[in-house]
Design a protein around this motif. Structure first.
Motif, PDB file in Angstrom:
ATOM      1  N   LEU A   1       0.823  -1.218   0.000  1.00 54.15           N
ATOM      2  CA  LEU A   1       0.000   0.000   0.000  1.00 54.15           C
ATOM      3  C   LEU A   1       0.852   1.261   0.000  1.00 54.15           C
ATOM      4  N   GLY A   2       2.168   1.088   0.109  1.00 53.60           N
ATOM      5  CA  GLY A   2       3.060   2.239  -0.001  1.00 53.60           C
ATOM      6  C   GLY A   2       3.046   3.189   1.183  1.00 53.60           C
ATOM      7  N   LEU A   3       2.601   2.717   2.342  1.00 50.28           N
ATOM      8  CA  LEU A   3       2.583   3.608   3.511  1.00 50.28           C
ATOM      9  C   LEU A   3       4.006   3.794   4.043  1.00 50.28           C
ATOM     10  N   PRO A   4       4.264   4.953   4.651  1.00 54.99           N
ATOM     11  CA  PRO A   4       5.636   5.237   5.106  1.00 54.99           C
ATOM     12  C   PRO A   4       6.038   4.372   6.299  1.00 54.99           C
TER      13      PRO A   4
ATOM     14  N   LEU B   1      -9.307   1.212  -1.095  1.00 58.60           N
ATOM     15  CA  LEU B   1      -7.995   1.022  -0.470  1.00 58.60           C
ATOM     16  C   LEU B   1      -6.961   1.973  -1.059  1.00 58.60           C
TER      17      LEU B   1
ATOM     18  N   ALA C   1      -5.138   4.729   1.175  1.00 60.12           N
ATOM     19  CA  ALA C   1      -3.680   4.700   1.329  1.00 60.12           C
ATOM     20  C   ALA C   1      -3.086   6.048   0.912  1.00 60.12           C
TER      21      ALA C   1
ATOM     22  N   ALA D   1      -3.755   8.480   3.655  1.00 59.16           N
ATOM     23  CA  ALA D   1      -2.948   8.207   4.850  1.00 59.16           C
ATOM     24  C   ALA D   1      -1.495   8.654   4.670  1.00 59.16           C
ATOM     25  N   LYS D   2      -1.059   8.785   3.423  1.00 55.49           N
ATOM     26  CA  LYS D   2       0.288   9.295   3.156  1.00 55.49           C
ATOM     27  C   LYS D   2       0.319  10.818   3.188  1.00 55.49           C
TER      28      LYS D   2
END
Lengths: 382, 380
Positions: free
Chosen positions: A377-380, B244, B248, B251-252
């Motif tokens: 999901l590419g979250l940090p 999703l 996502a 959330a970034k």
């Protein structure tokens, strides 16, 4: 798209089914986490090896049949269907072997793979340490050049080594460059458990049996040819093993489809409340979904693609499916669930205890969820 | 064993995605919701024409009836993209339900005429009169005192040329009709997802529109229910994927305590759970499409399993999506609500997860994973 097996694959299935029917011990072997049970399981590995059933997907020169990933899945389906013994050699054949086939020298493959396939040499895994579990890169056990400069000296402590109490060999990662960044300066070693300076302390598990062990290394001499992969590249070599462990090879879907089928029979026999009916249905669907997902991934591999980062979802799913299947069975058994009788319910109780380790080993599911969030999901990073 | 799409199937899906990125952007969805009835109809007509150019609505119409002659495995990716875009038009109903149902009834005259209109005039179809329950397939179509039939929750009726409608009575069993728009009286039903075209349709029982009755109609309706479960699973997989991705991204971007909120494990793990659920709903959904395409004896089981898993995955993605968006996700300005509302509708349409779990269980307990039966006369 084709979800059927070929005639050749079905013929192979029939051959495997017939061999298993003729050879699987009628009575369950004693627990492989006891000395006698360990040897009984080793003998079973030998029986399989003699007819080339122990490692069907390996190259023939090492004892396999050089078969593809779908044949391996078919074999696994038949293996679980036959309720054949647990694989005492699983750490070696499913975790180390794929890494060795990729990173090992020809001499290493020739030396280690055949006795691994026959059960003559059983391997345990030396990764976790008392202060390095989920934070695996925090390992402190170290390897230094020996005085002669032709080998290494290992010092430190490993823990939670499954089969560690009885195994002949250990594969593990040790810090070879204390100055380097955490993930660098690690090296992957193969260590004989009878080397001077190796001390094993078995740890009784939750069921009282010695399934895993602590291993102490006190100036253990290891020759140069027991380094797997490059010196300093241990992390990436280890992650290749982790990929197998979390991805395709450690837990074949047959294990869950077979358990879900038995759960269905149990429900059929005993009945249960509506919530149990839902749990039984969900167990069946999840086991089958994992099987389909494996076919999906295997089809990619068969087409020459790598196992994708999607495989990081696998370990979360199979480990939690396993807990759910066995938990549902205990619910159906109700007051009988605590009984340690042979056959059901004791079998379900054993399976439940075993399943509970799943969300913890091979990288806890909390770590796996971080991996899914960050890589898929590419979250940090936190 | 080759559980994969062909390059052509991937290209078709990509083509649909590219078109929908423009034609069904969130700006387009917003304009669609704000338009008056004439404006809405025009927007729907234009978007449908673009989809028809791609061949999407008539994808599975046989070549003998001048269609593309493709199958359910080709269609599943297209449906997933329609879900991903929250497409308001009745692509599921037209392409995945009505078209194959009509094609299976050829050379029936009414079926042939309806398919000709689909291929030549780019019309859309409405579908209604079939509900999925734990006891089997039932019809919500009721008969008024004057003999008119009333079918609630018909999807796509406002713009459809023909409505595929089912009814059932205890004496004569099931009937399936292809009713032309000019014989239908359409009463649009306000619904949570305003871009979903729901109506109550009043229609006359007329032998001219009859496609099938009795055992043949029962079989057609049962298969239609399986098609609907499998097809709506594909829409839900697309919706889950989109929610999703949106969440996502948010959330970034959103920072609190000096960090992106997506760096907190409490947020990460919720999203990971939804991602895992989607990962395993997907192959179940693709398998159901294959089972449809190849008429597997396990079709009903496979379609129910797909719908149960996709409903749960999309519901979880919606729940997590809203929670992670926080207060902004609760507004109409934020794009998320289009996808939430469609999910809440579709996860329950054609049988919710709990219903399909029970249907799966009934099938595996019978040992055959056999075909679903429409409620027969003896069971009422």
């Amino acid at each position: 798209m084709d979800l059927t097996f070929s005639a050749e694959q079905e013929a192979f299935r029939a051959e495997a089914r017939a061999w298993l029917a003729a050879h699987v011990p009628a009575d369950p072997l004693p627990s492989l986490d006891t000395a006698a049970g360990f040897e009984a399981h080793r003998a079973w590995e030998r029986t399989m090896f003699e007819d080339r059933w122990s490692v069907v997907s390996w190259p023939t020169e090492y004892g396999g049949r050089d078969l593809g990933i779908f044949e391996w899945l078919v074999f696994e389906e038949e293996y679980y269907r036959a309720r054949a013994p647990k694989r005492v050699s699983q750490n070696g054949i499913f975790l180390l072997a794929p890494t060795m086939l990729e990173y090992g020298t020809e001499a290493q493959k020739a030396r280690y793979l055949p006795p691994m396939a026959s059960g003559e040499e059983i391997w345990c895994q030396g990764w976790s340490e008392p202060d390095a579990g989920s934070d695996l890169a925090g390992i402190r056990s170290r390897a230094a050049r020996n005085a002669g400069g032709d080998g290494w000296v290992l010092n430190g402590q490993k823990t939670w080594a499954s089969r560690g109490a009885f195994a002949e060999w250990c594969f593990g990662i040790f810090r070879t460059d204390p100055e380097a960044e955490r993930h660098r300066g690690l090296t992957y070693f193969l260590v004989a458990m009878d080397s001077p300076g190796v001390t094993v302390r078995p740890i009784p598990q939750i069921d009282g049996e010695t399934g895993f062990a602590e291993i102490f290394f006190d100036n253990v001499e290891v020759p140069e040819d027991q380094v797997l992969g490059e010196v300093g590249a241990g992390w990436s070599v280890a992650m290749a093993t982790a990929g197998s462990e979390r991805g395709l090879s450690l837990r074949s879907p047959a294990r869950y489809t077979e358990a879900a089928d038995r759960l269905l029979q149990l429900f059929h026999q005993r009945g249960g409340p509506a919530a149990s009916a839902d749990a039984v249905a969900q167990a069946h669907m999840d086991a089958e979904a994992y099987q389909l997902h494996t076919y999906w991934t295997a089809s990619r591999v068969a087409r020459g693609h790598a196992v994708g980062v999607e495989a990081s979802c696998n370990k979360i799913f199979w480990s939690e499916t396993d807990v759910a299947i066995h938990g549902a069975a205990l619910d159906l058994l109700g007051p009988d669930a605590e009984l340690l009788e042979a056959g059901a319910p004791g079998e379900w109780l054993d399976g439940y205890l075993f399943s509970l380790a799943g969300p913890i080993y091979a990288g806890t599911n909390e770590i796996q969820r971080n991996v899914v969030a960050e890589r898929l999901l590419g979250l940090p990073r936190g | 064993m080759d559980f994969a799409f062909t390059d052509e199937q991937d290209a078709l899906r990509q083509g649909v995605r590219t078109v929908l990125d423009t034609e069904c952007s969130v700006d387009a969805l917003r304009a669609f919701e704000l338009a008056d009835e004439d404006g809405r109809a025009e927007l729907a007509r234009n978007r449908w024409a673009v989809l028809a150019e791609l061949g999407a609505p008539a994808l599975v119409v046989p070549e003998a009836a001048n269609g593309l002659g493709l199958g359910d495995v080709d269609l599943v990716g297209v449906l997933e993209e329609a879900g991903r875009a929250c497409l308001p038009e009745p692509l599921l109903e037209t392409a995945a339900l009505a078209a194959p149902t009509l094609a299976a009834l050829l050379p029936d005259r009414a079926a042939a005429a309806a398919l000709a209109a689909l291929v030549e005039d780019d019309v859309s179809f409405a579908v209604g009169g079939v509900d999925v329950t734990v006891d089997g397939v039932v019809s919500p179509t009721a008969v008024s005192a004057d003999g008119t039939l009333r079918t609630p929750r018909v999807v796509g009726a406002r713009d459809a040329a023909i409505a595929l409608l089912a009814c059932r009575d205890a004496d004569s069993g099931w009937q399936l009709h292809a009713v032309p728009a000019d014989s239908c009286t359409v009463y649009p039903t306000p619904a949570l997802s305003s871009s979903r075209d729901l109506s109550t349709v009043h229609w006359p029982l007329d032998s001219e529109t009859l496609l099938a009755y009795g055992v043949a109609a029962e079989a057609a309706v049962s298969l239609l229910a399986d098609r609907a479960a499998a097809g709506s699973a594909a829409l839900l997989v697309g919706l889950a994927d989109r929610m999703l991705a949106m969440t996502a991204t948010y959330a970034k971007e959103r920072h609190q305590f000096g960090k992106a909120i997506g760096s907190f494990q409490a947020v990460k793990h919720q999203l990971a759970n939804a991602r895992v659920a989607l990962e395993f709903a997907r192959p179940a959904t693709y398998r159901a499409a294959w089972s449809l395409a190849t008429a597997q004896p396990t079709l009903s089981h496979d379609a129910s399993m797909a719908k149960a898993m996709a409903s749960d995955a999309a519901d979880l993605a919606a729940r997590v999506g809203l929670q992670v968006h926080g207060a902004i996700g609760y507004t109409w300005e934020c794009d998320l609500h289009f996808f939430l509302k469609r999910t809440w509708a579709l996860s329950r349409a054609w049988g919710d997860a709990a219903t399909h779990r029970r249907l799966v269980l009934a099938q595996v307990r019978r040992g055959a994973k056999g075909t679903r039966t429409a409620m027969s006369d003896s069971r009422q």
